[in-house]
Design a protein around this motif. Structure first.
Motif, mmCIF file in Angstrom:
data_model
loop_
_atom_site.group_PDB
_atom_site.id
_atom_site.type_symbol
_atom_site.label_atom_id
_atom_site.label_comp_id
_atom_site.label_asym_id
_atom_site.label_seq_id
_atom_site.Cartn_x
_atom_site.Cartn_y
_atom_site.Cartn_z
ATOM 1 N N ARG A 191 13.626 -3.205 8.119
ATOM 2 C CA ARG A 191 12.956 -2.157 7.990
ATOM 3 C C ARG A 191 12.080 -2.113 6.873
ATOM 4 O O ARG A 191 12.242 -2.615 5.902
ATOM 5 C CB ARG A 191 13.448 -0.688 8.540
ATOM 6 N N TYR A 192 10.671 -1.353 6.748
ATOM 7 C CA TYR A 192 9.887 -1.338 5.851
ATOM 8 C C TYR A 192 9.968 0.249 5.216
ATOM 9 O O TYR A 192 10.335 0.920 5.861
ATOM 10 C CB TYR A 192 8.460 -1.555 6.241
ATOM 11 N N PRO A 193 9.513 0.265 3.802
ATOM 12 C CA PRO A 193 9.614 1.852 3.401
ATOM 13 C C PRO A 193 8.540 2.497 4.042
ATOM 14 O O PRO A 193 7.634 1.956 4.574
ATOM 15 C CB PRO A 193 9.226 1.485 2.078
ATOM 16 N N ASP A 194 8.520 3.911 4.246
ATOM 17 C CA ASP A 194 7.735 4.759 4.725
ATOM 18 C C ASP A 194 6.267 4.589 4.098
ATOM 19 O O ASP A 194 5.443 4.855 4.656
ATOM 20 C CB ASP A 194 8.008 6.117 4.896
ATOM 21 N N SER A 195 6.487 4.292 2.850
ATOM 22 C CA SER A 195 5.092 4.208 2.163
ATOM 23 C C SER A 195 4.284 3.057 2.178
ATOM 24 O O SER A 195 3.248 3.042 1.607
ATOM 25 C CB SER A 195 5.530 4.283 0.440
ATOM 26 N N VAL A 196 4.724 2.092 3.031
ATOM 27 C CA VAL A 196 3.787 0.780 3.416
ATOM 28 C C VAL A 196 2.648 1.345 3.971
ATOM 29 O O VAL A 196 2.619 1.955 5.061
ATOM 30 C CB VAL A 196 4.582 -0.134 4.217
ATOM 31 N N PRO A 197 1.376 0.514 3.532
ATOM 32 C CA PRO A 197 0.245 1.134 4.269
ATOM 33 C C PRO A 197 0.295 0.670 5.622
ATOM 34 O O PRO A 197 0.542 -0.642 6.035
ATOM 35 C CB PRO A 197 -0.935 0.528 3.386
ATOM 36 N N VAL A 198 -0.492 1.445 6.661
ATOM 37 C CA VAL A 198 -0.340 0.891 8.037
ATOM 38 C C VAL A 198 -1.087 -0.385 8.282
ATOM 39 O O VAL A 198 -0.303 -1.056 9.027
ATOM 40 C CB VAL A 198 -1.119 2.124 9.047
ATOM 41 N N ARG A 199 -2.047 -0.602 7.377
ATOM 42 C CA ARG A 199 -2.674 -1.668 7.741
ATOM 43 C C ARG A 199 -2.050 -3.130 7.276
ATOM 44 O O ARG A 199 -1.993 -4.170 8.129
ATOM 45 C CB ARG A 199 -4.202 -2.207 7.169
ATOM 46 N N ALA A 200 -1.203 -2.846 6.072
ATOM 47 C CA ALA A 200 -0.501 -4.143 5.578
ATOM 48 C C ALA A 200 0.538 -4.262 6.619
ATOM 49 O O ALA A 200 1.071 -5.387 7.118
ATOM 50 C CB ALA A 200 0.154 -3.711 4.331
ATOM 51 N N LEU A 201 1.311 -3.324 7.396
ATOM 52 C CA LEU A 201 2.389 -3.339 8.410
ATOM 53 C C LEU A 201 1.689 -3.950 9.500
ATOM 54 O O LEU A 201 2.472 -4.952 9.953
ATOM 55 C CB LEU A 201 2.797 -1.877 8.578
ATOM 56 N N ARG A 202 0.550 -3.807 9.979
ATOM 57 C CA ARG A 202 0.005 -4.466 10.971
ATOM 58 C C ARG A 202 0.042 -5.861 10.855
ATOM 59 O O ARG A 202 0.111 -6.827 11.580
ATOM 60 C CB ARG A 202 -1.382 -4.073 11.478
ATOM 61 N N ILE A 203 -0.559 -6.369 9.500
ATOM 62 C CA ILE A 203 -0.777 -7.574 9.257
ATOM 63 C C ILE A 203 0.705 -8.441 9.210
ATOM 64 O O ILE A 203 0.685 -9.380 9.686
ATOM 65 C CB ILE A 203 -1.361 -7.822 7.824
ATOM 66 N N LEU A 204 1.602 -7.784 8.635
ATOM 67 C CA LEU A 204 3.161 -8.116 8.663
ATOM 68 C C LEU A 204 3.530 -8.672 9.984
ATOM 69 O O LEU A 204 4.237 -9.763 10.447
ATOM 70 C CB LEU A 204 3.873 -7.303 7.763
ATOM 71 N N ASP A 205 3.335 -7.706 10.896
ATOM 72 C CA ASP A 205 3.599 -7.788 12.045
ATOM 73 C C ASP A 205 3.120 -8.991 12.716
ATOM 74 O O ASP A 205 3.645 -9.906 13.564
ATOM 75 C CB ASP A 205 3.422 -6.547 13.132
ATOM 76 N N GLY A 211 -8.639 -6.650 4.954
ATOM 77 C CA GLY A 211 -9.544 -6.949 5.952
ATOM 78 C C GLY A 211 -9.426 -8.302 6.301
ATOM 79 O O GLY A 211 -9.596 -8.629 7.577
ATOM 80 N N GLU A 212 -9.501 -9.352 5.301
ATOM 81 C CA GLU A 212 -9.765 -10.669 5.651
ATOM 82 C C GLU A 212 -8.583 -11.202 6.139
ATOM 83 O O GLU A 212 -8.455 -12.051 7.042
ATOM 84 C CB GLU A 212 -10.224 -11.284 4.358
ATOM 85 N N ALA A 213 -7.226 -10.704 5.741
ATOM 86 C CA ALA A 213 -6.018 -11.033 6.143
ATOM 87 C C ALA A 213 -5.896 -10.551 7.574
ATOM 88 O O ALA A 213 -5.228 -11.285 8.360
ATOM 89 C CB ALA A 213 -4.948 -10.759 5.333
ATOM 90 N N GLU A 214 -6.283 -9.530 7.886
ATOM 91 C CA GLU A 214 -6.053 -8.979 9.203
ATOM 92 C C GLU A 214 -6.805 -9.786 10.305
ATOM 93 O O GLU A 214 -6.446 -10.103 11.340
ATOM 94 C CB GLU A 214 -6.522 -7.396 9.256
ATOM 95 N N TYR A 215 -8.307 -10.011 9.827
ATOM 96 C CA TYR A 215 -8.947 -10.787 10.680
ATOM 97 C C TYR A 215 -8.350 -12.202 10.966
ATOM 98 O O TYR A 215 -8.239 -12.947 12.038
ATOM 99 C CB TYR A 215 -10.475 -11.020 10.184
ATOM 100 N N ALA A 216 -7.763 -12.789 9.702
ATOM 101 C CA ALA A 216 -7.381 -14.280 9.871
ATOM 102 C C ALA A 216 -5.969 -14.209 10.786
ATOM 103 O O ALA A 216 -5.679 -15.101 11.603
ATOM 104 C CB ALA A 216 -6.878 -14.641 8.387
ATOM 105 N N MET A 217 -5.030 -13.052 10.932
ATOM 106 C CA MET A 217 -4.107 -13.281 11.653
ATOM 107 C C MET A 217 -4.674 -12.884 13.210
ATOM 108 O O MET A 217 -3.686 -13.393 13.902
ATOM 109 C CB MET A 217 -3.186 -11.897 11.322
ATOM 110 N N ARG A 218 -5.584 -12.218 13.324
ATOM 111 C CA ARG A 218 -5.912 -11.954 14.758
ATOM 112 C C ARG A 218 -6.650 -13.369 15.422
ATOM 113 O O ARG A 218 -6.150 -14.027 16.570
ATOM 114 C CB ARG A 218 -7.285 -11.278 15.008
ATOM 115 N N GLU A 219 -7.174 -14.322 14.487
ATOM 116 C CA GLU A 219 -7.442 -15.868 14.874
ATOM 117 C C GLU A 219 -6.403 -16.553 14.942
ATOM 118 O O GLU A 219 -6.287 -17.507 15.764
ATOM 119 C CB GLU A 219 -8.484 -16.031 13.844
ATOM 120 N N ALA A 220 -5.339 -16.376 14.259
ATOM 121 C CA ALA A 220 -4.142 -17.298 13.971
ATOM 122 C C ALA A 220 -3.590 -16.988 15.296
ATOM 123 O O ALA A 220 -2.862 -18.001 16.006
ATOM 124 C CB ALA A 220 -3.509 -16.859 12.770
ATOM 125 N N ILE A 221 -3.319 -15.769 15.821
ATOM 126 C CA ILE A 221 -2.491 -15.594 16.845
ATOM 127 C C ILE A 221 -3.014 -16.479 18.068
ATOM 128 O O ILE A 221 -2.490 -17.202 19.053
ATOM 129 C CB ILE A 221 -2.607 -14.038 17.325
#
Length: 270
Positions: A198-212, A151-161
């Motif tokens: 590509r990423y494995p299918d098992s990657v959590p959706v939120r983690a994938l959003r953060i990486l993107d 959650g913290e990482a996703e918020y930080a990335m939104r701010e960083a963009i």
């Protein structure tokens, strides 16, 4: 995928959890280069791992899987991505050859149990279409750096963009006359290049959003630093540019490590 070390960490974690086949990991690594070679950093490491020293051997990807499997057999072992940079050496075992090599490369993988001996893996470009992995012995794997929550990482990335886009507008620069293309096109090209990994299918959706999101920020920052047909007009402006962009690069590394760590933890729990 942002780096070879991230690729190995995410895919090997998925494989260890039984969610991916060995060939999946090998194919993901070979997206970076068709040929991978591997060697030990010293005689002691060569003796403990069965690797060549001095010298290297071909077929690094299957060897990496063997080393990771062996190093993670005991309970409490971890597969950990590190993305060090000057002034930011979080997660590195201080004073080791691995730490120096990982800092020079800007990436690495640690395999082992905190407080016990382990392995460090560092990839570097050896030549056209060739990547070299060097395996280091780590006398004592450092304790895990406090996890950044998704959650913290996703918020930080939104701010960083937002901040990265603002930074491009704030930078004081002058035209240099070097040929260049529209920054938006350069950013799109960088993101397209990342999309091939590509990423494995098992990657959590939120983690994938953060990486993107981290890839988006990194692409913008790369344009600001290296790819723009403009440059700072003075040494003071160059220093101001570095001061402006450094915390954004730190945020990118932090988010990437957090997301990759979450991928590994999720695979392990599964």
């Amino acid at each position: 995928m942002s780096s070879l070390s991230a690729t190995l960490t995410v895919w090997a974690g998925s494989w260890l959890a039984g969610d991916s086949a060995p060939d999946d990991v090998i194919d993901a690594l070979h997206q970076w280069a068709p040929m991978h070679i591997i060697g030990a950093a010293d005689a002691e490491t060569a003796l403990s791992t069965g690797l060549d020293w001095p010298g290297v051997q071909d077929g690094a990807a299957p060897i990496l899987l063997r080393l990771v499997r062996h190093a993670t057999e005991a309970d409490g072992t971890e597969l950990r991505l590190v993305l060090p940079a000057p002034g930011d050496v979080r997660g590195l075992p201080a004073g080791t050859e691995f730490a120096r090599a990982a800092l020079a490369a800007g990436e690495g993988v640690i395999v082992g149990e905190p407080g016990r001996s382990g392995l460090g893996l560092v990839p570097v470009v050896e030549g056209p279409d060739v990547l070299r992995w060097t395996v280091f012995g780590i006398p004592s794997v450092p304790a895990t750096v406090e996890h950044t929550g998704l959650g913290e990482a996703e918020y930080a990335m939104r701010e960083a963009i937002r901040d990265a886009a603002d930074a491009l507008l704030q930078l004081s620069s002058v035209r240099t006359g070097r040929p260049g293309t529209d920054p938006r096109r350069r950013i799109a090209e960088a993101l397209d290049d990342r999309a091939h990994h590509r990423y494995p299918d098992s990657v959590p959706v939120r983690a994938l959003r953060i990486l993107d999101s981290a890839d988006q920020v990194a692409a913008i920052l790369a344009v600001a630093e290296d790819d723009s047909p403009t440059e700072a007009p003075s040494a003071s402006s160059a220093a101001a540019r570095e001061q402006l962009l450094r915390p954004l690069w730190t945020a990118v590394r932090t988010a990437r490590v957090a997301a990759v760590s979450a991928c590994v933890r999720s695979a392990h729990r599964a």
